[in-house]
Design an enzyme around this catalytic site. Structure first.
Site, short mmCIF file in Angstrom:
data_model
loop_
_atom_site.label_atom_id
_atom_site.label_comp_id
_atom_site.label_asym_id
_atom_site.label_seq_id
_atom_site.Cartn_x
_atom_site.Cartn_y
_atom_site.Cartn_z
CG MET A 30 -3.73 -40.21 -28.94
SD MET A 30 -3.28 -41.96 -29.13
CE MET A 30 -3.00 -42.04 -30.89
CB ALA A 35 -4.01 -27.31 -39.68
N GLY A 36 -5.52 -29.88 -38.30
CA GLY A 36 -6.77 -30.59 -38.07
C GLY A 36 -7.19 -30.55 -36.61
CG HIS A 37 -4.86 -32.43 -33.56
ND1 HIS A 37 -3.65 -32.78 -34.11
CD2 HIS A 37 -5.46 -33.59 -33.19
CE1 HIS A 37 -3.53 -34.10 -34.07
NE2 HIS A 37 -4.61 -34.61 -33.53
CE LYS A 149 -6.11 -38.58 -39.70
NZ LYS A 149 -5.84 -40.00 -39.34
CB ILE A 176 -7.57 -30.21 -41.86
CG1 ILE A 176 -8.73 -29.58 -41.08
CG2 ILE A 176 -6.66 -29.11 -42.41
CD1 ILE A 176 -9.60 -28.66 -41.91
CG MET A 184 -3.18 -31.79 -42.34
SD MET A 184 -3.24 -30.16 -41.56
CE MET A 184 -2.73 -29.14 -42.94
CB SER A 185 -2.13 -38.20 -40.01
OG SER A 185 -1.79 -39.20 -39.07
CB SER A 186 0.07 -37.21 -35.05
OG SER A 186 -0.87 -36.30 -34.51
#
Length: 282
Positions: A30, A35-37, A149, A176, A184-186
């Site tokens: 989304m 860094a996770g993406h 996650k 991550i 890590m999250s938006s």
């Protein structure tokens, strides 16, 4: 990196790749990439010839209109990050392109969605399943990449693939984290300074609970201690803490020998809802 904005354009692109014998990896997101993406994109690039990332803030999976309105949207910055990570095509459609008419189809994933996120966000997984089904039909990937996650989401998508016989493999990659443990999250972009300073508590509670599981404390004891630790932070409003079977996601009254346990939580911090989880092998 090509930028595609229409369903027809995505279909033409992936059909051409398939005819050329290229393996396609899909990374649904989304946006507001971190860094996770990018880890997912890099994993797809290592295993596939064609890597398609999607950026679409899907309205049907939000049960909170304010959360949808405030969800971070930085498409230009996202595009800059994707190409160096190995993305060969970006699909960034409008809402009208993805939903030319209202959807009436309803998914029911049974017990898998009646707990945790499914219980607290009515309709969420129906929206996830709808948009993921559309992306799978349009892109026809060989592999699709998701982050752990969203553990329950991965379980739901695996069930979707099995039930609808999608010809693809779901690849789940580890969460991550920031240096202080925050997943890590938006949505982390929306945390103000005090909330961000308190946010590492979520992972601290999860890791402490994981140690307690390994030490043999009962699921109810682990849950009670975790809930007390979360409630002690005045900036944080806990929503749930679950000690569950890692496959079925059902809450545990006792551990099952040889089966992994997943510890999942959701909490509101400074007006931002965050989730996280840790898997404990036993």
């Amino acid at each position: 990196m090509q930028i595609l904005t229409t369903a027809a354009g995505l279909q033409a692109h992936t059909e051409s790749a398939r005819q050329a014998g290229r393996r396609i990896g899909l990374v649904p997101t989304m946006g507001a990439l971190h860094a996770g993406h990018l880890q997912l994109v890099q994993a797809a690039r290592a295993e596939c010839d064609e890597v398609i990332a999607t950026i679409f803030v899907n309205p049907t999976q939000f049960n909170n209109a304010e959360d949808f309105r405030l969800y971070p949207r930085v498409p230009d910055a996202d595009a800059v990050l994707l190409a160096p990570a190995g993305c060969t095509a970006l699909f960034a459609p409008s809402v009208e392109e993805m939903y030319p008419q209202p959807t009436v189809l309803r998914f029911d994933f049974g017990d898998l969605e009646r707990v945790m996120e499914g219980a607290h966000r009515p309709g969420h997984f129906n929206g996830v399943a709808t948009v993921v089904s559309k992306l799978f039909h349009l892109a026809r990937p060989h592999r699709a990449y998701f982050g752990q996650k969203d553990w329950q989401q991965v379980a739901v998508v695996r069930q979707l693939v099995a039930d609808l016989s999608f010809d693809l493999e779901i690849v789940a990659r580890p969460t991550i984290r920031e240096a202080d443990g925050l997943a890590m999250s938006s949505r982390n972009r929306r945390l103000d300074a005090p909330a961000r300073a308190a946010a590492p508590l979520l992972y601290q509670v999860l890791t402490a609970a994981a140690e307690q599981v390994q030490q043999g404390l009962s699921p109810l004891q682990v849950q009670a201690q975790a809930e007390a630790a979360l409630a002690a932070e005045p900036l944080l409003t806990p929503e749930y803490f679950a000690v569950a079977d890692a496959q079925t996601l059902q809450p545990l009254a006792a551990y099952v020998p040889g089966r992994a346990v997943v510890l999942c939580l959701a909490a509101h911090l400074g007006g931002v809802r965050l989730i996280d989880n840790v898997v404990v092998e036993r």
